[in-house]
Design a protein around this motif. Structure first.
Motif, PDB file in Angstrom:
ATOM      1  N   SER A 140       0.837  -1.201   0.000  1.00 34.61           N
ATOM      2  CA  SER A 140       0.000   0.000   0.000  1.00 34.61           C
ATOM      3  C   SER A 140       0.871   1.250   0.000  1.00 34.61           C
ATOM      4  CB  SER A 140      -0.909  -0.009   1.236  1.00 34.61           C
ATOM      5  OG  SER A 140      -1.468   1.262   1.426  1.00 34.61           O
ATOM      6  N   ALA A 141       1.868   1.237   0.860  1.00 34.14           N
ATOM      7  CA  ALA A 141       2.704   2.432   1.013  1.00 34.14           C
ATOM      8  C   ALA A 141       3.555   2.694  -0.236  1.00 34.14           C
ATOM      9  CB  ALA A 141       3.592   2.275   2.239  1.00 34.14           C
ATOM     10  N   ILE A 142       4.140   1.631  -0.762  1.00 40.32           N
ATOM     11  CA  ILE A 142       5.046   1.816  -1.899  1.00 40.32           C
ATOM     12  C   ILE A 142       4.233   1.904  -3.184  1.00 40.32           C
ATOM     13  CG2 ILE A 142       6.888   0.729  -3.238  1.00 40.32           C
ATOM     14  CD1 ILE A 142       7.632  -0.673  -0.514  1.00 40.32           C
ATOM     15  N   LEU A 189       3.137   4.928  -6.651  1.00 41.93           N
ATOM     16  CA  LEU A 189       3.561   6.039  -7.506  1.00 41.93           C
ATOM     17  C   LEU A 189       4.128   7.167  -6.668  1.00 41.93           C
ATOM     18  CD1 LEU A 189       0.552   6.034  -9.974  1.00 41.93           C
ATOM     19  CD2 LEU A 189       2.819   5.059 -10.297  1.00 41.93           C
ATOM     20  N   GLY A 190       3.689   7.249  -5.412  1.00 43.21           N
ATOM     21  CA  GLY A 190       4.222   8.258  -4.499  1.00 43.21           C
ATOM     22  C   GLY A 190       5.736   8.121  -4.358  1.00 43.21           C
ATOM     23  N   ASN A 191       6.221   6.895  -4.338  1.00 41.10           N
ATOM     24  CA  ASN A 191       7.663   6.679  -4.186  1.00 41.10           C
ATOM     25  C   ASN A 191       8.402   6.841  -5.497  1.00 41.10           C
ATOM     26  OD1 ASN A 191       6.028   5.015  -2.327  1.00 41.10           O
ATOM     27  ND2 ASN A 191       8.005   4.581  -1.402  1.00 41.10           N
ATOM     28  N   PHE A 249      -8.325   9.431  -8.966  1.00 40.37           N
ATOM     29  CA  PHE A 249      -7.311  10.115  -9.777  1.00 40.37           C
ATOM     30  C   PHE A 249      -5.982   9.364  -9.838  1.00 40.37           C
ATOM     31  CE2 PHE A 249      -4.495  11.997  -6.719  1.00 40.37           C
ATOM     32  CZ  PHE A 249      -5.264  12.445  -5.656  1.00 40.37           C
ATOM     33  N   TYR A 250      -5.741   8.543  -8.819  1.00 38.51           N
ATOM     34  CA  TYR A 250      -4.525   7.706  -8.842  1.00 38.51           C
ATOM     35  C   TYR A 250      -4.610   6.730 -10.025  1.00 38.51           C
ATOM     36  CZ  TYR A 250      -0.695   5.333  -6.236  1.00 38.51           C
ATOM     37  OH  TYR A 250       0.493   4.816  -5.812  1.00 38.51           O
ATOM     38  N   ALA A 251      -5.846   6.247 -10.264  1.00 34.00           N
ATOM     39  CA  ALA A 251      -6.038   5.295 -11.366  1.00 34.00           C
ATOM     40  C   ALA A 251      -5.705   5.945 -12.703  1.00 34.00           C
ATOM     41  CB  ALA A 251      -7.474   4.778 -11.372  1.00 34.00           C
ATOM     42  N   PHE A 287       3.242  11.807   4.391  1.00 30.86           N
ATOM     43  CA  PHE A 287       1.871  11.321   4.622  1.00 30.86           C
ATOM     44  C   PHE A 287       1.380  10.497   3.442  1.00 30.86           C
ATOM     45  CE2 PHE A 287      -0.994  12.935   8.033  1.00 30.86           C
ATOM     46  CZ  PHE A 287       0.008  13.208   8.913  1.00 30.86           C
ATOM     47  N   PHE A 288       1.551  11.081   2.252  1.00 33.11           N
ATOM     48  CA  PHE A 288       1.040  10.398   1.062  1.00 33.11           C
ATOM     49  C   PHE A 288       1.757   9.071   0.875  1.00 33.11           C
ATOM     50  CE2 PHE A 288       0.563   9.394  -3.387  1.00 33.11           C
ATOM     51  CZ  PHE A 288      -0.753   9.719  -3.623  1.00 33.11           C
ATOM     52  N   SER A 289       3.068   9.094   1.057  1.00 32.54           N
ATOM     53  CA  SER A 289       3.841   7.898   0.785  1.00 32.54           C
ATOM     54  C   SER A 289       3.566   6.775   1.778  1.00 32.54           C
ATOM     55  CB  SER A 289       5.328   8.237   0.769  1.00 32.54           C
ATOM     56  OG  SER A 289       6.051   7.150   0.278  1.00 32.54           O
ATOM     57  N   LEU A 290       3.284   7.149   3.025  1.00 29.36           N
ATOM     58  CA  LEU A 290       3.030   6.103   4.024  1.00 29.36           C
ATOM     59  C   LEU A 290       1.560   5.676   4.030  1.00 29.36           C
ATOM     60  CD1 LEU A 290       5.200   7.530   6.938  1.00 29.36           C
ATOM     61  CD2 LEU A 290       5.747   5.582   5.485  1.00 29.36           C
ATOM     62  N   SER A 291       0.766   6.206   3.112  1.00 28.98           N
ATOM     63  CA  SER A 291      -0.680   5.916   3.050  1.00 28.98           C
ATOM     64  C   SER A 291      -1.408   6.358   4.311  1.00 28.98           C
ATOM     65  CB  SER A 291      -0.967   4.424   2.833  1.00 28.98           C
ATOM     66  OG  SER A 291      -0.365   3.951   1.687  1.00 28.98           O
ATOM     67  N   LEU A 292      -0.951   7.450   4.896  1.00 27.13           N
ATOM     68  CA  LEU A 292      -1.578   7.913   6.136  1.00 27.13           C
ATOM     69  C   LEU A 292      -2.764   8.818   5.846  1.00 27.13           C
ATOM     70  CD1 LEU A 292       1.339   8.929   8.504  1.00 27.13           C
ATOM     71  CD2 LEU A 292      -0.648   7.553   9.100  1.00 27.13           C
ATOM     72  N   GLY A 293      -3.772   8.740   6.699  1.00 33.62           N
ATOM     73  CA  GLY A 293      -4.834   9.734   6.634  1.00 33.62           C
ATOM     74  C   GLY A 293      -6.020   9.398   5.753  1.00 33.62           C
ATOM     75  N   THR A 294      -6.149   8.148   5.335  1.00 33.20           N
ATOM     76  CA  THR A 294      -7.367   7.802   4.601  1.00 33.20           C
ATOM     77  C   THR A 294      -7.975   6.509   5.142  1.00 33.20           C
ATOM     78  OG1 THR A 294      -6.195   6.414   3.067  1.00 33.20           O
ATOM     79  CG2 THR A 294      -6.510   8.674   2.411  1.00 33.20           C
ATOM     80  N   ALA A 295      -7.531   6.105   6.313  1.00 36.08           N
ATOM     81  CA  ALA A 295      -8.029   4.869   6.904  1.00 36.08           C
ATOM     82  C   ALA A 295      -7.578   3.606   6.168  1.00 36.08           C
ATOM     83  CB  ALA A 295      -9.550   4.889   7.018  1.00 36.08           C
TER      84      ALA A 295
END
Ligand code: TRP
Length: 452
Positions: free
Chosen positions: A20-22, A24-26, A101-103, A221-229
């Motif tokens: 989940s974390a790794i 497009l953010g990375n 939008f990630y899709a 935050f985005f990279s660790l998948s934080l803040g969206t449950a």
């Protein structure tokens, strides 16, 4: 109701959550953000954000999810008063929009993968720019790729937690690591690559400004998948003996290592052919195809394989992240509507396909799809990244630090006292989560809104 399922082993927990974390953010966002913010100095601040704010934030979402063993909305209501449910709702809404939008970007990766296979990414710099513009302005193609990617995600999620998420993560994550290492080695062996390595590893502290700190926190935050449950939902499938702090630390370190490796894959190649490192979001789709071609111009076959592997890598990373975003809402609909997993997944797939299609269209074909002058895509990116993620993150810290009884927090943190020597860490964690994290997020939030 169907069995909720749970991850089968410690390794499965780490690989699925790291999956989940790794993403497009990375591989897409981290390198260009680093490039725009001065290289190594940015990375140092980024790592500080991960350690001080990211890991405590992850542990907090884990605590909510594992304790409640249910979807995000119900989880917040179970651990606190009913009204906390809205944090879960906000998380679910955010993950649905991000999924949309990630899709779109994931769809571009797939398109480029096929273009790389067909050898269509060969040509001069102008050709590559025209290629990207023609593709992103096409009304249908990017839309279809985005919807196609959501459908692939759907089939994994519909299989369930074990047969879907766990199995695919176990398969794809090691593959991703191998591909990345191959590409790093290829890139670092190019003539003149040292300048790129230096850019990444030698800090220039004159570049450190308030804005860089904010950028680093947002990226963490985005990279660790934080803040969206997302993490809360995955943690509801964790085992009761999972060491939450240790898992969060391992995942955060893995995530950061992959981001830095992605930098080591991209910058040496870019510097080797004299491309500026700060070319922004188009770095991957416009700059890189060019870089690969020029860098390996003496052996075009290697250039072909490298660019193909690169887009395979991006697509795999995107898939495991999309799975986690999809799972948040699927778990919610399945449990709240008391329906089957397949039906719940279908609701999410249809909704997010529509969001994805509109986002995609807003970027080129129908530039009338705007909101306050911004394309729908950029608007969703802004609202989720700059507002919803920090708000959910902030409220989760406040929730765990100030509202959930410390007895519960301690029980989850220490696996009911099973973990030896946890007390020292527990007090540090509580201090961070009660004071440091909420304050830091608040400052950043106010700054982003221009109020500070
Ligand atoms: N972390 C993923 C990435 O780096 C994206 C992602 C998955 C995400 N789930 C999320 C981002 C939840 C924010 C919130 O690409």
């Amino acid at each position: 109701m169907e069995n909720r399922g749970s991850f089968g082993s410690k390794l499965a927990i780490i690989l699925a959550t790291a999956g989940s974390a790794i993403g497009l953010g990375n591989i897409w966002r981290f390198p260009f953000t680093t490039g725009q913010n001065g290289g190594a100095a940015f990375i140092i601040i980024y790592l500080a954000c991960v350690l001080l704010l990211g890991i405590p934030g992850m542990v907090s979402e884990f605590i909510v999810g594992r304790r409640a063993q249910t979807n995000a909305a119900r989880a917040y209501a179970l651990l606190g008063r009913k009204s906390w449910r809205f944090v879960g709702y906000l998380g679910i809404l955010t993950s649905t929009i991000i999924l949309g939008f990630y899709a779109v970007v994931a769809g571009w990766c797939l398109q480029y993968l096929f273009a790389a296979i067909a050898g269509q990414l060969n040509g001069d710099a102008q050709y590559i720019i025209d290629y990207f513009q023609a593709f992103s302005n096409d009304p249908l193609k990017p839309c279809l790729w985005a919807v196609g990617f959501v459908l692939i995600t759907h089939f994994v999620i519909a299989q369930g937690v074990n047969k879907g998420i766990e199995r695919i993560s176990k398969l794809l994550m090691p593959l991703l690591l191998i591909l990345l290492l191959i590409l790093v080695v290829a890139s670092c062996m190019l003539p003149g690559a040292v300048a790129g390595i230096e850019f990444l590893l030698k800090p220039d502290f004159s570049k450190m400004t308030g804005d860089v700190v904010l950028e680093a926190l947002g990226q963490a935050f985005f990279s660790l998948s934080l803040g969206t449950a997302c993490l809360c939902t995955y943690a509801s499938y964790f085992k009761s003996d999972t060491h939450l702090l240790k898992s969060a630390t391992q995942i955060a370190l893995l995530d950061s290592a992959i981001a830095i490796l992605a930098g080591l894959m991209i910058f040496p190649a870019a510097f080797s052919v004299g491309v500026e490192p700060d070319s922004g979001p188009s770095l991957i789709f416009i700059t890189l195809p060019n870089v690969f071609q020029q860098a390996f111009s003496s052996v075009p076959a290697v250039g072909y394989v490298v660019s193909l592997l690169f887009f395979v890598l991006l697509s795999l990373a995107a898939l495991t992240s999309l799975m986690s975003l999809h799972e948040v809402s699927t778990a919610f609909f399945q449990e709240e509507l008391g329906t089957t997993r397949k039906r719940a997944a279908l609701i999410v797939t249809v909704t997010t396909s529509v969001i994805g299609a509109f986002c995609s269209l807003s970027l080129g074909a129908y530039d009338g799809l705007t909101f306050y002058g911004e394309a729908l895509f950029d608007w969703f990116d802004f609202v989720t990244g700059q507002i919803f993620l920090p708000v959910v993150g902030f409220l989760t810290c406040i929730f765990i630090g100030w509202f959930v009884p410390h007895k519960i927090v301690r029980e989850e943190f220490s696996n009911y006292g099973e973990l030896k020597g946890y007390v020292r860490y527990f007090h540090r964690y509580l201090f961070l989560i009660k004071y440091v994290c909420p304050l830091a997020i608040l400052l950043i939030f106010l700054h982003q809104l221009g109020w500070l």
